[in-house]
Design a protein around this motif. Structure first.
Motif, PDB file in Angstrom:
ATOM      1  N   LEU A   3      53.182  28.327  48.301  1.00  0.00           N
ATOM      2  CA  LEU A   3      53.448  28.962  47.019  1.00  0.00           C
ATOM      3  C   LEU A   3      52.817  30.338  46.988  1.00  0.00           C
ATOM      4  O   LEU A   3      51.804  30.587  47.651  1.00  0.00           O
ATOM      5  N   LEU A   4      53.407  31.236  46.189  1.00  0.00           N
ATOM      6  CA  LEU A   4      52.805  32.545  45.952  1.00  0.00           C
ATOM      7  C   LEU A   4      52.384  32.622  44.497  1.00  0.00           C
ATOM      8  O   LEU A   4      53.204  32.444  43.591  1.00  0.00           O
ATOM      9  N   LEU A   5      51.095  32.869  44.263  1.00  0.00           N
ATOM     10  CA  LEU A   5      50.548  33.025  42.918  1.00  0.00           C
ATOM     11  C   LEU A   5      50.259  34.504  42.666  1.00  0.00           C
ATOM     12  O   LEU A   5      49.560  35.147  43.447  1.00  0.00           O
ATOM     13  N   VAL A   6      50.809  35.031  41.557  1.00  0.00           N
ATOM     14  CA  VAL A   6      50.545  36.418  41.155  1.00  0.00           C
ATOM     15  C   VAL A   6      49.793  36.356  39.836  1.00  0.00           C
ATOM     16  O   VAL A   6      50.378  36.116  38.778  1.00  0.00           O
ATOM     17  N   GLU A   7      48.486  36.565  39.904  1.00  0.00           N
ATOM     18  CA  GLU A   7      47.604  36.399  38.743  1.00  0.00           C
ATOM     19  C   GLU A   7      46.393  37.313  38.920  1.00  0.00           C
ATOM     20  O   GLU A   7      45.707  37.261  39.930  1.00  0.00           O
ATOM     21  N   ASP A   8      46.146  38.182  37.916  1.00  0.00           N
ATOM     22  CA  ASP A   8      45.046  39.139  38.045  1.00  0.00           C
ATOM     23  C   ASP A   8      43.731  38.625  37.488  1.00  0.00           C
ATOM     24  O   ASP A   8      42.676  39.227  37.745  1.00  0.00           O
ATOM     25  N   ASP A   9      43.736  37.516  36.750  1.00  0.00           N
ATOM     26  CA  ASP A   9      42.504  36.937  36.235  1.00  0.00           C
ATOM     27  C   ASP A   9      41.867  36.094  37.344  1.00  0.00           C
ATOM     28  O   ASP A   9      42.396  35.061  37.745  1.00  0.00           O
ATOM     29  N   ALA A  13      42.934  32.361  38.625  1.00  0.00           N
ATOM     30  CA  ALA A  13      43.521  32.282  39.969  1.00  0.00           C
ATOM     31  C   ALA A  13      42.738  31.333  40.868  1.00  0.00           C
ATOM     32  O   ALA A  13      43.328  30.499  41.568  1.00  0.00           O
ATOM     33  N   GLU A  14      41.417  31.439  40.836  1.00  0.00           N
ATOM     34  CA  GLU A  14      40.599  30.549  41.670  1.00  0.00           C
ATOM     35  C   GLU A  14      40.791  29.089  41.278  1.00  0.00           C
ATOM     36  O   GLU A  14      40.851  28.206  42.148  1.00  0.00           O
ATOM     37  N   GLY A  15      40.881  28.832  39.980  1.00  0.00           N
ATOM     38  CA  GLY A  15      41.098  27.465  39.521  1.00  0.00           C
ATOM     39  C   GLY A  15      42.431  26.908  39.986  1.00  0.00           C
ATOM     40  O   GLY A  15      42.514  25.753  40.419  1.00  0.00           O
ATOM     41  N   ILE A  16      43.492  27.732  39.888  1.00  0.00           N
ATOM     42  CA  ILE A  16      44.819  27.288  40.317  1.00  0.00           C
ATOM     43  C   ILE A  16      44.855  27.049  41.816  1.00  0.00           C
ATOM     44  O   ILE A  16      45.343  26.011  42.291  1.00  0.00           O
ATOM     45  N   VAL A  17      44.333  28.006  42.582  1.00  0.00           N
ATOM     46  CA  VAL A  17      44.359  27.884  44.045  1.00  0.00           C
ATOM     47  C   VAL A  17      43.586  26.646  44.497  1.00  0.00           C
ATOM     48  O   VAL A  17      44.061  25.850  45.312  1.00  0.00           O
ATOM     49  N   HIS A  29      47.621  34.274  47.258  1.00  0.00           N
ATOM     50  CA  HIS A  29      47.341  34.887  45.962  1.00  0.00           C
ATOM     51  C   HIS A  29      47.387  36.412  46.054  1.00  0.00           C
ATOM     52  O   HIS A  29      46.853  37.014  46.990  1.00  0.00           O
ATOM     53  N   CYS A  30      48.043  37.034  45.075  1.00  0.00           N
ATOM     54  CA  CYS A  30      47.968  38.479  44.917  1.00  0.00           C
ATOM     55  C   CYS A  30      47.837  38.802  43.435  1.00  0.00           C
ATOM     56  O   CYS A  30      47.967  37.910  42.585  1.00  0.00           O
ATOM     57  N   VAL A  31      47.563  40.072  43.109  1.00  0.00           N
ATOM     58  CA  VAL A  31      47.149  40.395  41.740  1.00  0.00           C
ATOM     59  C   VAL A  31      48.058  41.380  41.020  1.00  0.00           C
ATOM     60  O   VAL A  31      47.792  41.731  39.866  1.00  0.00           O
ATOM     61  N   SER A  32      49.117  41.844  41.665  1.00  0.00           N
ATOM     62  CA  SER A  32      49.962  42.851  41.020  1.00  0.00           C
ATOM     63  C   SER A  32      51.423  42.667  41.406  1.00  0.00           C
ATOM     64  O   SER A  32      51.747  41.960  42.371  1.00  0.00           O
TER      65      SER A  32
END
Length: 225
Positions: A3-9, A13-17, A29-32
């Protein structure tokens, strides 16, 4: 499943991953939006989890752009806005579902399973190969009625093969499923995991297509060794 997670918080993000990793997913994970476009242009993911409010703007135009380019990957939107107009705009742009923050990880994971199942045209979370059954909801793996214990990476590998039963999977593809962007992968890591899978589920589980990769064996008998 990658999966690819795009989340800047960072905390979210750490909780989801961490949570999804424990449930048998590999999450990059990426942020933008810019990073997301770059990742999607070079790698393949089974699902995109996209926060709407990102540092480089509202992500609704990005959803429309990705879908206009023919991106087949399901998109699950995360939003802190309990705003019907934004939800509708995201869905109209091409998003497949949304979750409003804060959310329970169990709900997020259930929605992920439903979207991927729908995308793959399956009616159930249980997938079968001969007398081997894998339940994507309970994570049980059975040969006939006997449960077989697998490590997280063994489970990820088996799931990839069972979701692609007629496809030869290259070593590079399997590495991306297990490790994503992680560095320092040992050269024989995939072979080691496949060896353990065969030891637990049967030597005839997989067929090696020399120079290409591995595929589920059409003559698999499901005998444990």
């Amino acid at each position: 499943m990658r999966l690819l997670l795009v989340e800047d918080d960072t905390l979210i993000a750490e909780g989801i991953v961490t949570g999804l990793k424990k449930l048998g997913y590999h999450v990059d994970h990426c942020v933008s939006q810019r990073q997301a476009e770059s990742a999607l242009s070079t790698d393949t993911f089974q699902l995109l989890i996209l926060d709407l409010g990102l540092p480089d703007g509202l992500a609704i135009p990005l959803i429309a752009k990705l879908k206009s380019r023919g991106l087949p990957t399901p998109i699950l939107v995360l939003t802190a806005w309990d705003d019907v107009e934004k939800k509708v705009a995201a869905l109209d742009a091409g998003a497949d579902d949304y979750v409003v923050k804060p959310f329970d990880l169990r709900e997020l994971e259930a929605r992920i399973r439903v979207l991927v199942r729908r995308h793959q045209g399956r009616q159930s979370d249980a997938i079968h190969w001969r007398n081997l059954t894998m339940d994507l909801a309970s994570h049980d793996v059975r040969v006939d009625n006997d449960i077989v214990d697998l490590t997280r990476r063994e489970w990820l590998l088996l799931k990839e093969f069972m979701l692609n039963p007629k496809r030869i999977l290259s070593r590079e593809h399997l590495e991306s499923v297990l490790y994503g962007w992680e560095a320092e992968i040992e050269s024989n890591a995939i072979e080691v995991h496949l060896h353990h899978l065969r030891k637990k589920l049967g030597r005839d589980l997989l067929r090696n297509v020399r120079g290409v990769g591995y595929i589920l064996n059409q003559d698999y008998q499901g005998q444990q060794v």
